[in-house]
Enzyme design. Sequence first.
Site, short mmCIF file in Angstrom:
data_model
loop_
_atom_site.label_atom_id
_atom_site.label_comp_id
_atom_site.label_asym_id
_atom_site.label_seq_id
_atom_site.Cartn_x
_atom_site.Cartn_y
_atom_site.Cartn_z
N THR A 20 -31.05 -59.58 9.08
CA THR A 20 -31.30 -58.60 8.03
C THR A 20 -30.91 -59.15 6.66
O THR A 20 -31.50 -58.79 5.65
CB THR A 20 -30.49 -57.32 8.33
OG1 THR A 20 -31.02 -56.76 9.53
CG2 THR A 20 -30.59 -56.29 7.23
N SER A 70 -32.08 -61.59 15.17
CA SER A 70 -31.13 -62.15 16.15
C SER A 70 -31.19 -61.48 17.52
O SER A 70 -30.61 -61.98 18.48
CB SER A 70 -29.71 -62.17 15.60
OG SER A 70 -29.09 -60.91 15.73
N THR A 103 -27.03 -59.37 12.61
CA THR A 103 -25.81 -58.74 13.13
C THR A 103 -25.88 -58.49 14.65
O THR A 103 -24.84 -58.39 15.30
CB THR A 103 -25.54 -57.39 12.45
OG1 THR A 103 -26.66 -56.53 12.66
CG2 THR A 103 -25.28 -57.56 10.96
N ASP A 104 -27.09 -58.39 15.19
CA ASP A 104 -27.21 -57.85 16.56
C ASP A 104 -26.57 -58.74 17.63
O ASP A 104 -26.02 -58.23 18.61
CB ASP A 104 -28.68 -57.58 16.90
CG ASP A 104 -29.19 -56.31 16.21
OD1 ASP A 104 -28.35 -55.53 15.71
OD2 ASP A 104 -30.40 -56.10 16.16
C1 SIN Z 1 -30.80 -59.07 13.38
O1 SIN Z 1 -29.82 -59.02 14.13
O2 SIN Z 1 -31.38 -60.14 13.11
C2 SIN Z 1 -31.35 -57.84 12.76
C3 SIN Z 1 -30.31 -56.81 12.53
C4 SIN Z 1 -29.30 -57.22 11.51
O3 SIN Z 1 -29.18 -58.35 11.07
O4 SIN Z 1 -28.54 -56.29 11.12
#
Ligand code: SIN
Length: 323
Positions: A20, A70, A103-104
């Site tokens: 993100t 991710s 973050t995932d």
């Molecule tokens: C991801 O994990 O690539 C998308 C979600 C995020 O980064 O918050």
Amino acid sequence: MQVVHAKKIEKIVVLGTGGTIAGTAASASDHTGYTAGQLGVQHLLDAIPGLNDTLQGAALVCEQVAQLDSKDMDHATWQMLAQRCSHWLAQPDVGGIVITHGTDTLEETAWFLQQVLPSSKPVVLTCAMRPATALMPDGPQNLLDAMALVCDSIAQGVWVVCAGQIHSARAVQKVHPYRLDAFSSGEAGAAGWVEQGQVRWSSPSKAPELAPHPNLQRALGIPVADWPWVEVLHSHTGADGRRVRALVAAGVKGLVVAGTGNGTVHQSLLTELAEAQAQGVQVCLVSRCAEGQIVGQPAMLKMAPSGLNAYKARIGLMLDLMT
Ligand code: SIN
């Protein structure tokens, strides 16, 4: 903001993997309907006002290792990322590495890198919960905070920085799907904070253990197609042991079982897991509880190192099986 250099850093390497933090949406107010992994890491750095001033002479080198959401992180990207980290960490003028990541699955990548990078130089993963196109994106500040941590005199090994908090690779877990401080270290608490460019550790005893996995060279070297297949299973009401049989028949090499409470496992699964073990599949047990760790020996299954969640235990078992 001035990053206070606790040690003289000649060069910081920034590796982009997507997420993100590199995401774009059609409207600045859209925090959910965006596409992750759209902007290059150089673009993210260029968007930080006065970045060069804050680095006080440290050179930045950036490299796009991947560009993905991710949730789709894979072993090939992990291996490439670990190889690029190893390459850069071996350069005497490189003080540390910042990695931009979604973050995932960030906690899994952090734990994998902690296991396979022997260097004592800091490697800091950071991220964002809002896309780069948001009215108030959180990525630029998180990136600056990550740089401040790289420059800290006692930081070594792999860390995660998000929303001003520092988390160890071992303890960090994503705990919220939307809010800006989406990560927690659970009972351990944050290892520290980054405030106005300065790192404040919660306690010196929070310093990371640098204990790379003995199979780290294999993880960096063997084709990912040869990495052992390890899956995570959860025990729950109505759990059906036929899943285990299907996985064993398909060739799984290891199973991490997230048991209920203090590591109890539904009888239907237990029976099949015992059979899987008898056939040579490595089985290891964790608790599916968000906090705490298994106390005692609740099931006749090998236990994962204390306190690891199922997804990090999967990494450990996969490395163990890389013979
Ligand atoms: C991801 O994990 O690539 C998308 C979600 C995020 O980064 O918050």
